[in-house]
Design a protein around this motif. Structure first.
Motif, PDB file in Angstrom:
ATOM      1  N   ARG A  25       0.827  -1.209   0.000  1.00 42.61           N
ATOM      2  CA  ARG A  25       0.000   0.000   0.000  1.00 42.61           C
ATOM      3  C   ARG A  25       0.866   1.265   0.000  1.00 42.61           C
ATOM      4  NH1 ARG A  25      -5.105   1.214   1.714  1.00 42.61           N
ATOM      5  NH2 ARG A  25      -5.646  -0.724   0.635  1.00 42.61           N
ATOM      6  N   ASP A  29       0.544   4.033  -2.752  1.00 42.69           N
ATOM      7  CA  ASP A  29       0.258   5.435  -2.432  1.00 42.69           C
ATOM      8  C   ASP A  29       1.231   6.381  -3.123  1.00 42.69           C
ATOM      9  OD1 ASP A  29      -1.844   4.675  -0.837  1.00 42.69           O
ATOM     10  OD2 ASP A  29      -0.759   4.876   1.058  1.00 42.69           O
ATOM     11  N   ASN A 203      -9.280  -1.946   4.988  1.00 41.13           N
ATOM     12  CA  ASN A 203      -8.659  -0.887   4.204  1.00 41.13           C
ATOM     13  C   ASN A 203      -8.051   0.178   5.104  1.00 41.13           C
ATOM     14  OD1 ASN A 203      -8.210   0.271   1.460  1.00 41.13           O
ATOM     15  ND2 ASN A 203      -9.447   1.942   2.299  1.00 41.13           N
ATOM     16  N   GLU A 204      -8.761   0.500   6.181  1.00 41.16           N
ATOM     17  CA  GLU A 204      -8.251   1.483   7.131  1.00 41.16           C
ATOM     18  C   GLU A 204      -6.981   0.994   7.813  1.00 41.16           C
ATOM     19  OE1 GLU A 204      -9.690   3.470  11.388  1.00 41.16           O
ATOM     20  OE2 GLU A 204     -11.148   2.483  10.075  1.00 41.16           O
ATOM     21  N   GLY A 207      -4.039   1.056   5.505  1.00 40.95           N
ATOM     22  CA  GLY A 207      -3.599   2.442   5.358  1.00 40.95           C
ATOM     23  C   GLY A 207      -2.758   2.901   6.541  1.00 40.95           C
ATOM     24  N   GLU A 208      -3.164   2.537   7.764  1.00 39.94           N
ATOM     25  CA  GLU A 208      -2.383   2.887   8.959  1.00 39.94           C
ATOM     26  C   GLU A 208      -1.010   2.230   8.911  1.00 39.94           C
ATOM     27  OE1 GLU A 208      -4.728   1.619  12.228  1.00 39.94           O
ATOM     28  OE2 GLU A 208      -6.332   3.076  11.892  1.00 39.94           O
ATOM     29  N   ALA A 210       0.614   1.289   6.246  1.00 43.68           N
ATOM     30  CA  ALA A 210       1.404   1.912   5.179  1.00 43.68           C
ATOM     31  C   ALA A 210       2.022   3.214   5.652  1.00 43.68           C
ATOM     32  CB  ALA A 210       0.519   2.150   3.957  1.00 43.68           C
ATOM     33  N   ARG A 211       1.275   3.998   6.409  1.00 41.53           N
ATOM     34  CA  ARG A 211       1.824   5.258   6.916  1.00 41.53           C
ATOM     35  C   ARG A 211       2.969   4.998   7.889  1.00 41.53           C
ATOM     36  NH1 ARG A 211      -3.613   6.559   6.183  1.00 41.53           N
ATOM     37  NH2 ARG A 211      -4.231   5.850   8.272  1.00 41.53           N
TER      38      ARG A 211
END
Length: 436
Positions: A25, A29, A203-204, A207-208, A210-211
């Protein structure tokens, strides 16, 4: 030209899947097209990969698949910017007797494709020794190149500095380190991860993750370590015998364990797949000429399946004249009864005499070689198949005629031989490929 890495580790439980999802991810991104693969037999991780990348992920299995099949599968990554192949277990873990093109180890795929390995290390309870572990993995097998490591679940900055210094001494690049209490773990159940479609926050969470990796891992250095890979068009399509021209496929939370390359092979063979949901009390489409019940988690939904009379009646009607096959969980549902872990017995379809129980769990795990003693959908008697078995059910009764002679990867006899009765067949192993 795409770049590629194999993400592996010394053992299971180090965080390979979560890190693979996070990296996929994070690069997505950045605007890159990322293609994931899964080394070895795993029906769950590819769905998580697809959620992270937006592209279908498939299994690569060096024990069950010939090299030509693996090359045909990886060709789908030719238009990607980055290929990430997630390993299984430890880097060199496989079976003693090699199969079609290897032992099933992630190292087989790394060497076959020329893809370098990114190691995920969990150095709990150690410091400099982690560098010795990484160096041992690097030097164990000529032809397998370890490009670098990521440290997972680091206890403190001092812990990280001790390991990083030792890695520098061993000339092993450290691409980054993740803290011990990073909130990015995925939930699990007894066969592994919860299925992707069951996890509303997936998905959330990706995303966390990936950050977090974007902050703590040098993504530019990691991308540079990935090998450029001259991907080409597949020389041949995936060859899988289809069980029929129109296939009714059970597909819901109770029936979802089927390898993506099998479905793709059916379509390449010209078959149409018609999904139906037993949990929604649906039966196979009456226009289909074969029905397939994959594995999954029927034991978690046994009461609901037992109560769904329309599903059971339509399946029985279908089976009067057309073939029905069940794999693992699907096989259990074709049986007479299934006892859940609380000890409650649930009436199943009764198309076979199989009785199974989860009240006393026993793990059945490993590659399987089967020679059919009778036909099953898509295969004639005498066909030799390769597959994989993974479940915790105990067989209480298996009274029907034996479907196959089944052996493990080393040639030992296996008692889970499958069953047949009329048009109905079932096996505990999941089909991966035919021996041709």
């Amino acid at each position: 030209m795409p770049r590629a890495l194999v993400i592996s580790a010394p053992a299971s439980g180090t965080g390979k899947t979560t890190l693979t999802l996070a990296l996929a991810r994070a690069f997505r991104d950045r605007g890159l097209a990322v293609q994931c693969f899964k080394s070895g037999p795993d029906y769950i991780d590819p769905a998580f990969h697809a959620a992270a990348t937006g592209r279908t992920s498939v299994n690569l299995d060096s024990w069950a698949m010939p090299r030509a099949t693996i090359e045909a599968l990886v060709a789908r990554g030719r238009d990607a910017d980055l290929v990430l192949a997630e390993g299984s277990m430890g880097l060199f873990d496989g079976v003693a007797a090699p199969g079609r093109s290897g032992t099933g180890a992630s190292a087989d795929i790394a060497e076959m494709m020329g893809w370098p390995v990114l190691l995920v290390l969990d150095p709990a309870g150690q410091a400099q020794t982690a560098a010795a572990v990484a160096a041992g993995l690097r030097d164990y097998r000529p032809g397998v190149r370890v490009a670098g490591v990521i440290l997972n679940r680091i206890a403190s900055p001092r812990h990280k500095d001790l390991i990083r210094h030792a890695m520098e001494t061993a000339d092993i690049p450290v691409l980054g380190a993740l803290p011990r209490h990073a909130p990015i773990a995925l939930p699990e159940r007894h066969l592994g991860l919860v299925q992707a479609e069951e996890f509303s926050r997936l998905n959330e969470l990706i995303g966390e993750a990936a950050r977090l990796v974007a902050e703590r891992i040098d993504l530019d250095a990691l991308f540079a370590l990935a090998a450029t890979w001259p991907a080409t068009e597949a020389r041949s399509a995936i060859r899988v015998n289809a069980p029929g021209q129109r296939i009714a496929l059970a597909r819901d939370a109770a029936f979802s364990f089927i390898y993506p390359h099998i479905l793709e092979g059916w379509r390449v063979a010209g078959a149409e797949i018609i999904p139906f949901s037993p949990l929604a009390d649906e039966g196979p489409d009456s226009s289909a000429d074969a029905c397939w019940l994959p594995g999954g988690y029927p034991e978690l939904h046994a009461g609901r399946l037992a109560a769904n009379g329309r599903f059971r009646e339509r399946l029985r009607t279908f089976a009067e004249a057309r073939p029905v096959h069940g794999e693992c969980g699907g096989y259990m549902v074709l049986g007479r009864g299934l006892t859940d872990k609380q000890g409650t017995r649930h009436e199943m379809t009764g198309l076979l005499g199989l009785e199974t129980s989860f009240a006393k769990r026993k793990m059945h795990l490993g590659y399987r070689k089967a020679e059919l003693q009778a036909p099953m959908p898509g295969f004639a008697a005498g066909a030799r198949l390769r597959g994989h078995e993974f479940h915790y059910a105990t067989i209480l009764a298996q009274p029907d005629a034996q479907l196959a002679t089944v052996r493990d990867a080393n040639g030992g006899d296996v008692s889970e031989t499958g069953s047949r009765r009329g048009n109905i067949t079932g096996t505990f192993f999941h089909l991966i490929a035919e021996d041709r």
